[in-house]
Design a protein around this motif. Structure first.
Motif, PDB file in Angstrom:
ATOM      1  N   THR A 217     -17.810 -20.279 -63.908  1.00 44.59           N
ATOM      2  CA  THR A 217     -18.818 -21.126 -63.421  1.00 44.59           C
ATOM      3  C   THR A 217     -20.336 -20.830 -63.852  1.00 44.59           C
ATOM      4  OG1 THR A 217     -17.500 -20.917 -61.214  1.00 44.59           O
ATOM      5  CG2 THR A 217     -19.683 -22.094 -61.160  1.00 44.59           C
ATOM      6  N   SER A 221     -20.752 -24.524 -65.887  1.00 44.11           N
ATOM      7  CA  SER A 221     -20.866 -25.505 -64.969  1.00 44.11           C
ATOM      8  C   SER A 221     -22.169 -26.363 -65.062  1.00 44.11           C
ATOM      9  CB  SER A 221     -20.437 -24.961 -63.328  1.00 44.11           C
ATOM     10  OG  SER A 221     -21.196 -25.870 -62.612  1.00 44.11           O
ATOM     11  N   LEU A 223     -23.573 -27.818 -62.730  1.00 43.03           N
ATOM     12  CA  LEU A 223     -24.062 -27.780 -61.371  1.00 43.03           C
ATOM     13  C   LEU A 223     -24.785 -26.614 -60.953  1.00 43.03           C
ATOM     14  CD1 LEU A 223     -21.473 -29.885 -59.187  1.00 43.03           C
ATOM     15  CD2 LEU A 223     -23.539 -30.668 -60.497  1.00 43.03           C
ATOM     16  N   ALA A 263     -17.869 -26.900 -55.289  1.00 40.24           N
ATOM     17  CA  ALA A 263     -18.196 -27.942 -56.200  1.00 40.24           C
ATOM     18  C   ALA A 263     -18.673 -27.340 -57.528  1.00 40.24           C
ATOM     19  CB  ALA A 263     -19.291 -28.762 -55.544  1.00 40.24           C
ATOM     20  N   THR A 264     -19.553 -26.449 -57.497  1.00 41.37           N
ATOM     21  CA  THR A 264     -19.812 -25.863 -58.819  1.00 41.37           C
ATOM     22  C   THR A 264     -18.651 -25.337 -59.679  1.00 41.37           C
ATOM     23  OG1 THR A 264     -20.148 -23.421 -58.090  1.00 41.37           O
ATOM     24  CG2 THR A 264     -22.061 -24.869 -57.802  1.00 41.37           C
ATOM     25  N   LEU A 266     -15.573 -26.487 -59.270  1.00 43.44           N
ATOM     26  CA  LEU A 266     -14.592 -27.788 -59.823  1.00 43.44           C
ATOM     27  C   LEU A 266     -15.396 -28.260 -60.998  1.00 43.44           C
ATOM     28  CD1 LEU A 266     -12.002 -29.191 -59.081  1.00 43.44           C
ATOM     29  CD2 LEU A 266     -13.496 -30.720 -57.635  1.00 43.44           C
ATOM     30  N   SER A 267     -16.582 -28.000 -61.233  1.00 45.46           N
ATOM     31  CA  SER A 267     -17.180 -28.610 -62.365  1.00 45.46           C
ATOM     32  C   SER A 267     -17.325 -27.714 -63.495  1.00 45.46           C
ATOM     33  CB  SER A 267     -18.927 -29.090 -61.990  1.00 45.46           C
ATOM     34  OG  SER A 267     -19.113 -28.018 -61.431  1.00 45.46           O
ATOM     35  N   TRP A 269     -15.487 -25.533 -66.716  1.00 47.08           N
ATOM     36  CA  TRP A 269     -14.472 -25.948 -67.569  1.00 47.08           C
ATOM     37  C   TRP A 269     -13.948 -24.800 -68.384  1.00 47.08           C
ATOM     38  CZ3 TRP A 269     -12.533 -30.580 -67.564  1.00 47.08           C
ATOM     39  CH2 TRP A 269     -11.386 -30.660 -68.518  1.00 47.08           C
ATOM     40  N   PRO A 271     -11.569 -26.364 -65.286  1.00 42.02           N
ATOM     41  CA  PRO A 271     -12.005 -26.522 -63.901  1.00 42.02           C
ATOM     42  C   PRO A 271     -11.214 -25.457 -62.893  1.00 42.02           C
ATOM     43  CG  PRO A 271     -11.357 -28.679 -64.723  1.00 42.02           C
ATOM     44  CD  PRO A 271     -11.121 -27.520 -65.798  1.00 42.02           C
ATOM     45  N   THR A 273     -10.212 -24.603 -58.884  1.00 41.01           N
ATOM     46  CA  THR A 273     -10.031 -24.879 -57.642  1.00 41.01           C
ATOM     47  C   THR A 273      -9.167 -23.941 -56.906  1.00 41.01           C
ATOM     48  OG1 THR A 273      -9.874 -26.401 -55.520  1.00 41.01           O
ATOM     49  CG2 THR A 273      -8.559 -26.634 -57.652  1.00 41.01           C
TER      50      THR A 273
END
Ligand code: 2P0
Length: 334
Positions: A217, A221, A223, A263-264, A266-267, A269, A271, A273
């Motif tokens: 992350t 990410s 975010l 959310a960070t 999920l964004s 790569w 991804p 969750t």
């Protein structure tokens, strides 16, 4: 900075003294972060990029019974069953024990009893390493204080830094490279009406270790750059909520902190969750009940399970909607 340097700095001339006793026993509670630790500034000694704030779960946690063992290898038991010495679980534990002894001596027999589901996002490593460092302290007779124990527990797992105390605990990120200012600090306030519902939707081990997910992350990410400011705002809101017992403020801040952390991920790569369909169904149920007037919130860690946040006056209502939830009152009976 290496882990062994931190151990040397904390133990001083107690480093590598012979054990004072044949055994040591300790309990540490697990903790649930209301403001999450997600991202490291030092991956070797688990220094976080931001501070975090948790609540310890009373008598839910781990008890470690550590004994000097005269066999050829350490032996590790989890809830009475012997764990394979070459499993990732044992390797991580043995690596931690090695920080405190010379050439694998003395050997240990480690009995861990945990009443939280292992690897289901219920911070089992937090209470595991916190109870282990306390048991080592008892066995060696170091007489470390809580701050020093917290620094050493962090070398096993970041979230263990916060499991040295009951109630609310803030883990100050610190700014020093050696991490001597990165430890837990107990928040004195109590909140007897506060309840947590452990909503287990799956006991399966998580797919991706949080350690790896956190790093991915931070590095991928877009975010993540917004996360430190979000944490700093949420920490002050949570401390305000705790000081005046403002439950909607606590619940909203904790839930929003958790959804932002996810959310960070999920964004990132590739991804990430931790949610499964049951997780989303439970979230939607919480949102629906809240729209109908129930003061109910959730938080979620590195696993599919939710922790429901509510007050004692709503226990019966929460039980009727989530009969499978195990309810913990962190400040009752401690
Ligand atoms: C927390 N988690 O604050 C966050 C929220 C999971 C989600 O701390 O690599 O096992 O051992 O420092 O402590 C889980 O990560 O990671 C965690 P390491 P840790 O509770």
């Amino acid at each position: 900075m290496k882990k062994s340097d931190v151990v040397r700095a904390v133990l001083g001339d107690r480093y590598h003294v012979a054990p004072l006793h044949h055994g040591g026993q300790a309990f540490a509670p697990t903790n649930i972060a209301l403001c999450k630790y997600w991202g490291k500034r030092d991956q070797d000694i688990n220094l976080p990029l931001t501070s975090s704030l948790s609540i310890s779960l009373g008598n839910k946690g781990a008890t470690v019974d550590l004994r000097i063992h005269h066999g050829a290898h350490d032996e590790i038991f989890l809830n009475e069953y012997e764990v394979d010495r070459v499993s990732p679980f044992s390797k991580r534990l043995i690596e931690f024990l090695n920080l405190f002894r010379h050439h694998h001596e003395p050997r240990f027999s480690v009995h861990i009893k945990s009443n939280v589901p292992i690897a289901a996002g219920l911070a089992s490593s937090a209470c595991g390493f916190a109870s282990l460092i306390m048991a080592l302290d008892a066995l060696f007779g170091w007489k470390l204080d809580q701050r020093e124990l917290s620094i050493l527990a962090r070398l096993g797992s970041g979230s263990a830094t916060r499991s040295l105390w009951p109630g609310f605990v803030e883990w100050h990120s610190g700014i020093r490279g050696d991490g001597m200012d990165s430890h837990g600090v107990m928040i004195e306030e109590t909140w007897p009406e506060l309840c947590i519902g452990l909503l287990i939707v799956s006991e399966k081990a998580k797919g991706i270790p949080s350690r790896e997910a956190m790093q991915r992350t931070v590095t991928t990410s877009a975010l993540y750059s917004a996360w430190p400011a979000k944490v700093s705002r949420d920490l002050s809101l949570l401390k305000q909520a705790i000081s005046v017992c403002d439950f909607p403020l606590l619940g909203k801040t904790a839930e929003s902190n958790a959804t932002t952390m996810h959310a960070t991920m999920l964004s990132a790569w590739p991804p990430i969750t931790y949610a499964i369909p049951e997780t989303l169904l439970a979230m939607q149920q919480v949102w629906q009940l809240r729209s109908e007037g129930l003061s109910l919130y959730f938080t979620q860690d590195a696993g599919p399970n939710l922790k429901l946040l509510f007050l004692q006056k709503d226990i019966d209502t929460v039980k009727s909607h989530f009969p499978q939830a195990e309810i913990v009152q962190p400040f009752v009976g401690c």
